[in-house]
Design an enzyme around this catalytic site. Structure first.
Site, short mmCIF file in Angstrom:
data_model
loop_
_atom_site.label_atom_id
_atom_site.label_comp_id
_atom_site.label_asym_id
_atom_site.label_seq_id
_atom_site.Cartn_x
_atom_site.Cartn_y
_atom_site.Cartn_z
N HIS A 51 0.84 -1.19 0.00
CA HIS A 51 0.00 0.00 0.00
C HIS A 51 0.88 1.25 0.00
O HIS A 51 2.09 1.19 0.25
CB HIS A 51 -0.93 -0.01 1.21
CG HIS A 51 -2.04 -1.00 1.10
ND1 HIS A 51 -3.05 -1.10 2.03
CD2 HIS A 51 -2.31 -1.94 0.16
CE1 HIS A 51 -3.88 -2.05 1.67
NE2 HIS A 51 -3.46 -2.58 0.55
N GLU A 53 1.17 3.82 2.00
CA GLU A 53 1.84 4.14 3.26
C GLU A 53 3.06 3.25 3.48
O GLU A 53 4.12 3.72 3.89
CB GLU A 53 0.86 3.99 4.43
CG GLU A 53 -0.34 4.92 4.37
CD GLU A 53 -1.53 4.32 3.67
OE1 GLU A 53 -2.67 4.65 4.04
OE2 GLU A 53 -1.34 3.50 2.74
N SER A 170 -24.22 -0.89 -38.65
CA SER A 170 -23.73 0.02 -37.62
C SER A 170 -22.25 0.37 -37.79
O SER A 170 -21.72 1.19 -37.04
CB SER A 170 -23.92 -0.61 -36.23
OG SER A 170 -23.26 -1.87 -36.16
N THR A 198 -24.65 -8.81 -30.13
CA THR A 198 -23.55 -8.06 -30.70
C THR A 198 -22.49 -8.99 -31.27
O THR A 198 -21.90 -8.73 -32.33
CB THR A 198 -22.92 -7.14 -29.64
OG1 THR A 198 -23.89 -6.17 -29.24
CG2 THR A 198 -21.69 -6.43 -30.17
N LEU A 206 -12.96 -7.26 -29.18
CA LEU A 206 -13.08 -6.63 -27.87
C LEU A 206 -11.76 -6.57 -27.10
O LEU A 206 -11.73 -6.81 -25.89
CB LEU A 206 -14.15 -7.32 -27.00
CG LEU A 206 -15.60 -7.14 -27.43
CD1 LEU A 206 -16.53 -7.75 -26.39
CD2 LEU A 206 -15.95 -5.68 -27.66
N SER A 222 -27.64 -16.13 -22.37
CA SER A 222 -28.44 -17.02 -21.52
C SER A 222 -28.74 -18.35 -22.19
O SER A 222 -28.87 -19.38 -21.52
CB SER A 222 -29.75 -16.32 -21.14
OG SER A 222 -30.50 -15.99 -22.30
#
Length: 361
Positions: A51, A53, A170, A198, A206, A222
């Site tokens: 981290h 610190e 598109s 898509t 992608l 799905s």
């Protein structure tokens, strides 16, 4: 004499160096000072690493005793899987004063770190440049308070909101410059999500196209309609297929190193997006870029799961009653219930316009 705001701005600048590499952790910088001079500084550079610190204290060594520590986020007081609590490290190092930009948004932690410091006799101040500090880690706050990734909806449309021409095409509504900006957005996200529609229509790869790291690719499917030959199942970036069905494996012919299924319960005619969000967060996705198409955008917006909108608008008018918009569905009943953007901004990207803003809650 340089004051608290000066050093907090430096802590913020250091925090930004971590960028998407620290997700799902927050971006944090730390500056150690004595008598108005910087003794050492550090930042959280990557997830699982020290981290901010700890990094600053390691550089300072014995010189940390008697210093003031500036951090843009309240020091942690709990041990995670990788790092010990920063509060104990600050106390052990003999830091005299701690200045925090904002408290930890995790309701189980908020304020506890500062209280421990006070109990140890360390002087504490918080709320310095609080607005800027909160803004920097807004995605982290969403993850802590809502238990899901920070969701950015990205779309490309004409000035009249159409994402495809009347003939259904598109590619390409927006310019190459806009597409390159979109690739950079992918590099800054942990995962990018599209619907199987898509994939069937555009067969996208992608990836970031060399703009940086490639995100995890997530497909909502799905009924498992994704073709085995789809580009999204190839390459070096992982692909996760979200489905409620069983039996989806990785065929030997696929070259992708990771093609796996995410089991998600159904919700009506589609998948339960809230359950999906919880699962993605569990798997380390802190920021999710939702790229569509129209049904996916609409579902996320109607469920209240979008935090930020990034809309590319091309200076074109397409019209057509059957031309799809990026947001459809049943719509709102009155203007007073419209989804509004806060802190909205507009900038040119080549010939196009990029509108960004956060969804007002």
């Amino acid at each position: 004499m340089k004051g608290d705001e000066f050093f907090m701005r430096r802590a913020l600048a250091l925090a930004r160096r971590g960028g998407p590499r620290v997700s799902p952790n927050p971006m944090v910088g730390c500056v150690l000072t004595r008598s108005g001079r910087i003794v050492a500084e550090g930042w959280h550079a990557r997830y699982g690493g020290p981290h901010a610190e700890a990094a600053a204290l390691a550089k300072a060594g014995a010189r940390a005793r008697g210093c003031t520590a500036y951090v843009n986020l309240e020091p942690c007081c709990h041990t995670d899987k990788q790092t010990p609590p920063c509060v104990k490290a600050l106390i052990a190092a003999g830091v005299r004063r701690v200045v925090a930009g904002t408290r930890d948004p995790n309701p189980k932690v908020s304020g506890k770190g500062l209280r421990e410091l006070k109990k140890a006799g360390i002087r504490v101040a918080d709320g310095v440049l609080e607005k800027e500090c909160v803004e920097l880690n807004r995605p982290f706050a969403v993850r802590m308070t809502e238990g899901r990734p920070y969701v950015i909806l990205k779309a490309a449309a004409s000035l009249d909101g159409r994402i495809e021409a009347p003939d259904g095409r598109s590619k390409w509504i927006t310019s190459p410059q806009a597409r390159r900006a979109s690739h950079l957005m992918r590099a800054q996200a942990d995962a990018v999500l599209v619907g199987v529609g898509t994939v069937l229509k555009d067969d996208p790869l992608l990836t970031s196209h060399g703009k940086g790291r490639d995100p995890v690719r997530v497909v909502l499917d799905s009924r498992l309609r994704i073709p085995r030959t789809a580009k999204i199942l190839r390459g070096s970036a992982p692909t996760w297929v979200a489905t409620s069905r069983r039996g989806f494996g990785r065929p030997r012919s696929l070259r992708a190193p990771v093609v796996s299924a995410l089991r998600v319960p159904r919700n009506g005619s589609g998948l339960n997006l809230r359950a999906l969000g919880r699962e993605l967060l569990r798997m380390g996705v802190g920021t999710l870029l939702v790229e569509g198409g129209s049904r996916v955008h609409t579902a996320f917006l109607e469920k209240g799961l979008v935090d930020e909108v990034r809309l590319f608008l091309a200076p074109k008018l397409l019209g057509g009653r059957n031309s799809r918009s990026f947001f459809e569905g049943s719509g709102v009943k009155t203007l007073s219930r419209a989804l509004a953007l806060s802190d909205a901004s507009v900038r040119r990207v080549g010939p196009d316009f990029l509108i960004t803003g956060r969804i007002k809650r």
